[in-house]
Design a protein around this motif. Structure first.
Motif, PDB file in Angstrom:
ATOM      1  N   CYS A  49       0.843  -1.195   0.000  1.00 18.95           N
ATOM      2  CA  CYS A  49       0.000   0.000   0.000  1.00 18.95           C
ATOM      3  C   CYS A  49       0.875   1.241   0.000  1.00 18.95           C
ATOM      4  O   CYS A  49       1.998   1.220   0.494  1.00 18.95           O
ATOM      5  N   ASP A  50       0.334   2.328  -0.548  1.00 17.57           N
ATOM      6  CA  ASP A  50       1.054   3.594  -0.490  1.00 17.57           C
ATOM      7  C   ASP A  50       0.753   4.296   0.836  1.00 17.57           C
ATOM      8  O   ASP A  50       0.010   3.777   1.674  1.00 17.57           O
ATOM      9  N   THR A  51       1.312   5.469   1.018  1.00 16.61           N
ATOM     10  CA  THR A  51       1.141   6.180   2.291  1.00 16.61           C
ATOM     11  C   THR A  51      -0.280   6.677   2.515  1.00 16.61           C
ATOM     12  O   THR A  51      -0.640   7.049   3.622  1.00 16.61           O
ATOM     13  N   ASP A  52      -1.107   6.661   1.469  1.00  8.11           N
ATOM     14  CA  ASP A  52      -2.521   7.024   1.600  1.00  8.11           C
ATOM     15  C   ASP A  52      -3.408   5.801   1.810  1.00  8.11           C
ATOM     16  O   ASP A  52      -4.634   5.888   1.725  1.00  8.11           O
ATOM     17  N   ASP A  53      -2.789   4.646   2.073  1.00  6.37           N
ATOM     18  CA  ASP A  53      -3.483   3.374   2.315  1.00  6.37           C
ATOM     19  C   ASP A  53      -4.154   2.800   1.074  1.00  6.37           C
ATOM     20  O   ASP A  53      -5.013   1.930   1.171  1.00  6.37           O
ATOM     21  N   ASN A  54      -3.764   3.245  -0.118  1.00  8.71           N
ATOM     22  CA  ASN A  54      -4.271   2.645  -1.345  1.00  8.71           C
ATOM     23  C   ASN A  54      -3.484   1.376  -1.652  1.00  8.71           C
ATOM     24  O   ASN A  54      -2.250   1.375  -1.578  1.00  8.71           O
ATOM     25  N   LEU A  55      -4.175   0.313  -2.002  1.00  6.51           N
ATOM     26  CA  LEU A  55      -3.514  -0.922  -2.409  1.00  6.51           C
ATOM     27  C   LEU A  55      -2.852  -0.694  -3.764  1.00  6.51           C
ATOM     28  O   LEU A  55      -3.529  -0.372  -4.741  1.00  6.51           O
ATOM     29  N   THR A  56      -1.529  -0.802  -3.838  1.00  7.38           N
ATOM     30  CA  THR A  56      -0.810  -0.504  -5.072  1.00  7.38           C
ATOM     31  C   THR A  56      -0.231  -1.735  -5.754  1.00  7.38           C
ATOM     32  O   THR A  56       0.074  -1.691  -6.940  1.00  7.38           O
ATOM     33  N   ARG A  57      -0.070  -2.830  -5.028  1.00  6.92           N
ATOM     34  CA  ARG A  57       0.486  -4.040  -5.634  1.00  6.92           C
ATOM     35  C   ARG A  57      -0.052  -5.264  -4.923  1.00  6.92           C
ATOM     36  O   ARG A  57      -0.135  -5.302  -3.700  1.00  6.92           O
TER      37      ARG A  57
END
Length: 75
Positions: A49-57
Motif C-alpha cells: 500500500c502507499d502512504t494514503d493506504d491505497n492498495l498498489t500491488r
C-alpha cells in the motif's frame, strides 16, 4: 472484544491490535499497520500500500503481479 474473540475462534492479535492469525491463516503487517502478507494453504499473498493506504500491488502465487495507480484527489 478482540481478545475474547481470539480465544474462542483461534484468532491472534499483536500488541498493536492487528490480526496476526486465524484458523488456517497467518498475517503480517507493515509499519503502518496494513496487512502485507497472508499465508494459508502453503501459499503466500503479498500486498503493498502507499502512504494514503491505497492498495498498489498484489502478488498472488498463481497469477502475475498486479500493480495499481491512483489519480490524485483534486479539491
Amino acid at each position: 472484544m478482540a481478545e475474547s474473540f481470539g480465544r474462542c475462534c483461534g484468532s491472534g492479535y499483536d500488541s498493536g491490535g492487528h490480526l496476526t492469525k486465524t484458523r488456517g491463516a497467518s498475517y503480517t503487517c507493515d509499519a503502518g499497520g496494513r496487512t502485507d502478507t497472508l499465508a494459508a494453504d502453503a501459499t503466500t499473498n503479498r500486498y503493498v500500500c502507499d502512504t494514503d493506504d491505497n492498495l498498489t500491488r498484489t502478488t498472488l502465487p498463481s497469477t502475475p503481479v498486479e500493480d495499481r495507480a491512483y489519480d490524485p484527489v483534486v479539491g
